[in-house]
Motif scaffolding. Structure first.
Motif, PDB file in Angstrom:
ATOM      1  N   VAL A  99      58.629  56.326  25.692  1.00  0.00           N
ATOM      2  CA  VAL A  99      59.575  55.263  25.335  1.00  0.00           C
ATOM      3  C   VAL A  99      59.117  54.647  24.023  1.00  0.00           C
ATOM      4  N   LYS A 100      60.053  54.491  23.114  1.00  0.00           N
ATOM      5  CA  LYS A 100      59.748  53.884  21.809  1.00  0.00           C
ATOM      6  C   LYS A 100      60.416  52.520  21.757  1.00  0.00           C
ATOM      7  N   ILE A 101      59.613  51.493  21.494  1.00  0.00           N
ATOM      8  CA  ILE A 101      60.171  50.140  21.374  1.00  0.00           C
ATOM      9  C   ILE A 101      59.916  49.603  19.972  1.00  0.00           C
TER      10      ILE A 101
ATOM     11  N   THR B 294      54.221  60.170   9.689  1.00  0.00           N
ATOM     12  CA  THR B 294      54.815  59.959   8.370  1.00  0.00           C
ATOM     13  C   THR B 294      56.088  59.122   8.367  1.00  0.00           C
ATOM     14  N   ASP B 295      56.821  59.100   9.508  1.00  0.00           N
ATOM     15  CA  ASP B 295      58.183  58.549   9.532  1.00  0.00           C
ATOM     16  C   ASP B 295      59.129  59.429   8.707  1.00  0.00           C
ATOM     17  N   SER B 296      58.843  60.734   8.656  1.00  0.00           N
ATOM     18  CA  SER B 296      59.710  61.665   7.911  1.00  0.00           C
ATOM     19  C   SER B 296      61.139  61.537   8.410  1.00  0.00           C
TER      20      SER B 296
ATOM     21  N   GLU C 272      53.232  51.987  15.661  1.00  0.00           N
ATOM     22  CA  GLU C 272      53.807  52.749  14.548  1.00  0.00           C
ATOM     23  C   GLU C 272      53.908  51.819  13.340  1.00  0.00           C
ATOM     24  N   HIS C 273      53.490  52.282  12.212  1.00  0.00           N
ATOM     25  CA  HIS C 273      53.436  51.549  10.929  1.00  0.00           C
ATOM     26  C   HIS C 273      52.242  50.588  10.885  1.00  0.00           C
ATOM     27  N   GLY C 274      52.257  49.546  11.724  1.00  0.00           N
ATOM     28  CA  GLY C 274      51.129  48.595  11.759  1.00  0.00           C
ATOM     29  C   GLY C 274      50.835  48.010  10.396  1.00  0.00           C
TER      30      GLY C 274
ATOM     31  N   MET D 133      53.042  62.551  14.291  1.00  0.00           N
ATOM     32  CA  MET D 133      53.386  61.715  15.455  1.00  0.00           C
ATOM     33  C   MET D 133      54.562  60.776  15.213  1.00  0.00           C
ATOM     34  N   HIS D 134      55.176  60.879  14.040  1.00  0.00           N
ATOM     35  CA  HIS D 134      56.328  59.987  13.798  1.00  0.00           C
ATOM     36  C   HIS D 134      57.302  60.634  12.830  1.00  0.00           C
ATOM     37  N   VAL D 135      58.272  61.319  13.382  1.00  0.00           N
ATOM     38  CA  VAL D 135      59.340  61.872  12.548  1.00  0.00           C
ATOM     39  C   VAL D 135      60.686  61.461  13.158  1.00  0.00           C
ATOM     40  N   HIS D 136      61.718  61.561  12.338  1.00  0.00           N
ATOM     41  CA  HIS D 136      63.096  61.404  12.825  1.00  0.00           C
ATOM     42  C   HIS D 136      63.838  62.622  12.301  1.00  0.00           C
ATOM     43  N   LEU D 137      63.925  63.662  13.130  1.00  0.00           N
ATOM     44  CA  LEU D 137      64.426  64.951  12.647  1.00  0.00           C
ATOM     45  C   LEU D 137      65.927  64.937  12.381  1.00  0.00           C
TER      46      LEU D 137
END
Ligand SMILES: [Zn+2]
Length: 430
Positions: free
Chosen positions: A211-213, A345-347, A272-274, A88-92
């Motif tokens: 939307v990502k803030i 993961t924030d990959s 995200e992260h928290g 649920m959290h990548v930056h491709l």
């Protein structure tokens, strides 16, 4: 010109013959099958796949002869089979490293896009059949999402965020000369509730699925502006409301508890992260049902890089060590308290394709392997409103199916080495 017309005719003929053929049936013989994460795995099952969908799950190993037409049998009798994983959290669009600045100056947008496709394939081959991209150059990511959905290129299903953030905040550009900042400042950088309302609408206009803030500061922002709350309550509420009116959820990056609490009060669907989730945030998580997307792998990666590599500025290094080392302990408390967890993961901070290392870290932080797999399947599908079509191996769902050698319920590290990947009925690894 005649060649082009001839080419077109050939394509049309091919399409026509494909539609005359009967559906392709694939039978997957699964030695162990975790059809529905959360329930016990089943022994000796057959998954019946027709085109891109699962149409039946039968007990025992069904023979190909019981079907008419062309039937392919995939033998996974000595494997452990489970639904495709979801991150649920990548930056491709990138991978953190010493060459980032040089790449930004020297690589064309087109070449970067090709590299994103490569990263996406690394992710798919690691068993992640669906990802939520939590912020990249938006148009490029929407294009990649749509090209994959159209079958023009291969890759995981992509749910793509449009970023909205405040001037000087974590979603704004930092660490480059003022001239470059001017060129690269996003149209979705906003200040004040009405401007942020506009920015949320603008993100959706151009194709955002969500939307990502960034309610707090961030580790990789190259400014010593901390990791506490940055967006104001009125800005947060306006973004969430504007998105909701257009049928979009909001995910908020947040490290410190003040910003986690503010974002949850504004009604975001996930944090995200928290990193500093404490008792006040835990209470709100449970009240709202929002998901925590922990990204422990990012914390571990930046903390290690801060010590080993020399490309981080002092401002970034300080945050990387502090936040990176505090994440896992706070995640453990949140999970134990019963907060909903969705795998992420924030990959892009870590390398694409090692996403399952997050699962190992989650187990180390006290989560059971079954709960980790639920977070990466059923919970993730719920977060992106796709429970009807992905997350389990059941009739009617997309055939997103992976296999490993032994049970990851006994050893989570099995997920690091995926032997078989099918997405939408197409095999990408075997
Ligand atoms: Zn991120």
């Amino acid at each position: 010109m005649p060649h082009r017309i001839l080419g077109l005719a050939a394509v049309m003929l091919l399409c026509a013959s494909a539609s005359w053929a009967s559906e392709t049936i694939t039978l997957i013989h699964a030695g162990d099958l975790l059809a529905v994460p959360g329930r016990a795995p089943l022994r000796n099952q057959t998954i019946v796949v027709e085109d891109d969908r699962i149409v039946d799950v039968q007990s025992g190993f069904t023979d190909a002869a019981s079907f008419d037409g062309e039937v392919e049998v995939i033998d996974l009798r000595d494997k452990f089979v489970l639904p495709g994983l979801m991150d649920m959290h990548v930056h491709l669009q990138g991978e953190l490293g010493p060459d980032n600045d040089r790449d930004a100056l020297k690589m064309s947008d087109q070449l970067m896009q090709m590299r994103s496709i490569h990263y996406a394939m690394n992710t798919l081959k690691a068993g992640f059949t669906t990802v939520r991209d939590a912020g990249s150059s938006a148009q490029e990511m929407y294009a990649m999402r749509d090209a994959i959905n159209n079958g023009w290129i291969d890759g995981p299903r992509i749910i793509a965020a449009g970023g909205v953030g405040i001037t000087g905040g974590h979603a704004d550009i930092s660490g480059v000369s003022p001239n470059l900042m001017e060129i690269y400042t996003s149209a979705n950088v906003c200040d004040g509730p009405y401007d942020c309302r506009r920015a949320a609408r603008n993100a959706i206009k151009y194709g955002a699925d969500l939307v990502k803030i960034t309610s707090t500061g961030g580790v990789m922002t190259d400014r010593a502006t901390g990791t506490g709350q940055q967006m104001e309550m009125d800005e947060l509420r306006e973004v969430v409301q504007a998105a909701a009116r257009m049928g979009r959820k909001v995910a908020s990056h947040a490290h410190h508890e003040d910003g986690i609490v503010a974002a949850l009060e504004a009604g975001v669907a996930s944090i995200e992260h928290g990193s500093y989730t404490g008792p006040r945030a835990i209470r709100l998580f449970k009240e709202t049902g929002a998901y925590l997307v922990p990204t422990l792998l990012a914390g571990k990666t930046v903390a290690a890089m801060a010590v080993e590599a020399d490309f981080m500025s002092d401002a970034v290094r300080e945050k990387a060590i502090r936040v990176g080392n505090d994440m896992a302990g706070n995640f453990e408390k949140a999970h134990k308290a019963g907060v909903n967890i969705a795998f992420g993961t924030d990959s892009g901070i870590s390398k694409h394709g090692i996403n399952a290392e997050e699962a190992v870290l989650m187990v180390e932080a006290g989560m059971s392997p079954m709960d980790v797999i639920v977070s990466a399947t059923i919970n993730a599908a719920d977060l992106i409103d796709m429970s009807e079509s992905i997350g389990t191996i059941e009739d009617g769902k997309f055939a997103d199916i992976i296999a490993v050698s032994r049970s990851p319920l006994e050893d989570i590290e099995e997920l690091l080495d995926v032997d078989f990947v099918m997405k939408g009925g197409k095999v990408y690894k075997r």
